[in-house]
Design an enzyme around this catalytic site. Structure first.
Site, short mmCIF file in Angstrom:
data_model
loop_
_atom_site.label_atom_id
_atom_site.label_comp_id
_atom_site.label_asym_id
_atom_site.label_seq_id
_atom_site.Cartn_x
_atom_site.Cartn_y
_atom_site.Cartn_z
N GLU A 58 10.38 15.74 15.02
CA GLU A 58 10.70 15.61 13.59
C GLU A 58 9.88 16.62 12.80
O GLU A 58 8.65 16.53 12.73
CB GLU A 58 10.39 14.18 13.11
CG GLU A 58 10.87 13.91 11.71
CD GLU A 58 10.72 12.46 11.30
OE1 GLU A 58 11.55 11.97 10.52
OE2 GLU A 58 9.76 11.80 11.77
N LYS B 289 0.85 -1.18 0.00
CA LYS B 289 0.00 0.00 0.00
C LYS B 289 0.89 1.24 0.00
O LYS B 289 1.50 1.57 1.01
CB LYS B 289 -0.92 0.05 1.23
CG LYS B 289 -2.03 1.10 1.07
CD LYS B 289 -2.63 1.55 2.39
CE LYS B 289 -1.87 2.70 3.00
NZ LYS B 289 -1.93 3.96 2.19
N CYS C 190 13.92 10.89 6.61
CA CYS C 190 14.03 10.53 8.02
C CYS C 190 15.48 10.46 8.48
O CYS C 190 15.74 10.41 9.68
CB CYS C 190 13.31 9.22 8.31
SG CYS C 190 13.72 7.90 7.16
N GLU D 180 10.19 0.93 10.22
CA GLU D 180 11.21 1.96 9.98
C GLU D 180 10.50 3.29 10.16
O GLU D 180 9.69 3.69 9.33
CB GLU D 180 11.81 1.81 8.59
CG GLU D 180 13.14 2.53 8.43
CD GLU D 180 13.01 3.95 7.93
OE1 GLU D 180 12.87 4.86 8.79
OE2 GLU D 180 13.04 4.17 6.71
#
Length: 505
Positions: A392, A184, A293, A259
């Site tokens: 983040e 997906k 990331c 992850e």
């Protein structure tokens, strides 16, 4: 050469790819792919429903026995053909990736696409090396053998920041090991995942080995994770969503690979090559408009170099060229959406109350204002516990903080919930050696930041998740280790049976 095409024509049949062909979603809801550089809707499609997910899992389950039973050489040959087809489609893949993501074409054409082709070539070779330990008599009366076996249907969920590369990272080790996959992609960036699946079919990978469901996370994604026919979930995305994925997956006792987010420290010691560190920080912070990331987000600079580093970064950021992603001269494209641009701007605007925005900190004016662009931004004076240091941001924002001792620099580098990547900058091998040992991250670069290799693993510590993408280590995620033990004596009554009945004879 960039090969353009009409997305509406290319995917007129729909944005689901099941058992070797495109089809429309059945949810009844329409999703648009939007060019973030212009705000133009370039493609509309119907989202996948839970029924579409069921059909994709069924297709993968039907394909599994034959694909799992193929020899390593047969799977390797198919993956070599796959790499060739991807290479032939490189121009179209780069165009589609830049169109749906706003990436500068030089990034798509020189990083995303070649990296994905190389990944396919690597796993074509790695498919022949799924080995266990050699046989041996670990008990005097038995021979033990370790087998590695595929585990079944893998449900993978990929993010929007690197749609093609993340499709490759999820799919290639899984199918090289003999599994089948339902992927997906993010619903706002499905184009290159669909092209990836089409290339697999063209390369002769059997129908059903790779299936794509383009649907919303709350419906298609959660149903895929919870599906009883899926034996493993592999997810890349934010830590917050990763926690939700883990809750669903563990309720069905699935294998799980996560992850997740990152907040990579960039540690500059006082003997570092200042010019190299400045250039590395700007490149590492702005890669993919900061939507990475592993991007350099927190620069810790030892005090003797701090002022010169800040000045150098500010000057170099001022030379970065924002513009049309399809202009080869453009360095920095837009963020993925207006929503993401506004989210990044919110972090920066809130930081003004406790820190200094040295450069950037705004959307550009003029022609670029119609896109989701944001200027390269440098922030100083923030406290270690502040939002811009700990959270983040996922945008073109670098925060720089000073430190005094080596102990302090390494401690600050470790002082966030994340542990995906980091870098250490010094001419002293002992300093960098200590940093690579003590910084808690899945990857620590020395005097560089960002490069990745198909042969090397990618994955994090702490809230950045667990498990590895790329490299032969990724097979640990996608294979089941089985111990097979053979009796070598041929006797009916074994000595150990006396623990259950009878006496030793």
């Amino acid at each position: 050469m960039i090969q353009r095409f009409d997305v509406r024509d290319r995917f007129a049949e729909g944005a689901q790819y099941l058992a070797g062909g495109l089809r429309d979603g059945s949810s009844g809801r329409t999703q648009y792919v939007v060019d973030p550089a212009t705000g133009e809707q370039v493609y509309g499609y119907r989202l996948a429903s839970t029924a579409d997910v069921d059909a994709a899992v069924d297709a993968a389950a039907r394909a599994f026995p034959a694909w799992a039973g193929a020899t390593p050489g047969e799977r390797s040959d198919a993956l070599h053909r796959f790499a060739t087809v991807l290479g032939e489609r490189a121009g179209e893949l780069a165009y589609a990736e830049s169109l749906q993501c706003g990436k500068p074409i030089k990034l798509s054409a020189e990083f995303d696409v070649p990296g994905s082709v190389d990944n396919a070539a690597f796993f074509a070779g790695a498919a022949r090396h799924l080995e266990g330990r050699s046989a041996g008599e670990y008990s005097p009366d038995h021979t033990s053998v370790i087998r590695r076996e595929p585990i079944g249907v893998i449900g993978s969920i990929a993010p929007w920041n690197y749609p093609l590369q993340m499709a490759a990272w999820k799919v290639l080790p899984a199918i090289a090991a003999g599994n089948t996959v339902v992927l997906k992609p993010a619903e706002i960036t499905p184009l290159t995942s669909l092209m990836f699946a089409q290339a697999a079919t063209e390369a002769g990978i059997p129908d059903g080995v790779l299936n794509i469901v383009s649907g919303a996370g709350r419906e298609a994604g959660e149903h895929l994770v919870a599906h009883p026919g899926v034996v493993m979930t592999s997810f890349t995305g934010s830590t917050a969503v990763g926690k939700r994925v883990a809750e669903i997956a563990t309720s069905t006792v699935k294998r799980l690979h996560l992850e997740l987010g990152g907040k990579a420290p960039f540690v500059v010691f006082d003997d570092a090559d200042l010019e190299a560190a400045v250039h590395g920080a700007v490149a590492g912070a702005l890669i993919n408009t900061g939507q990475d990331c592993t991007a350099a987000t927190r620069a810790y600079v030892q005090r003797p170099l701090y002022d010169a580093f800040v000045g150098g970064v500010a000057d170099l950021m001022a030379t970065v060229r924002l513009g049309d992603p399809f202009d080869p001269a453009t360095d920095l494209g837009p963020l993925i959406s207006y929503t993401q641009r506004d989210r990044v701007a919110g972090f920066v605007d809130r930081a003004r109350s406790y820190a200094t925005v040295v450069t950037g900190g705004a959307a550009p004016q003029g022609e670029l204002a119609k896109g989701a662009h944001y200027l390269p931004t440098l922030i100083t004076g923030a406290a270690q516990g502040s939002e811009v240091v700990q959270s983040e941001i996922f945008g073109p924002v670098l925060v720089v903080l000073p430190f005094d001792s080596d102990d302090e620099g390494i401690a600050l580098a470790n002082d966030t919930p994340y542990g995906l990547a980091a870098s250490a900058w010094s001419r002293d091998v002992y300093r960098t050696g200590r940093a690579t040992r003590e910084i808690k991250a899945g990857c620590v670069w020395v005097n560089d930041h960002i490069p990745i290799l198909s042969e090397m693993p990618h994955g994090g510590y702490k809230a950045s998740g667990f498990g590895k993408d790329m490299s032969a280590y990724s097979f640990e995620e996608y294979t089941q280790v089985k111990h097979v033990m053979y009796d070598n004596t041929g006797t009916a009554r074994k000595d150990w049976h006396r623990t259950v009945f009878g006496d030793r004879t």
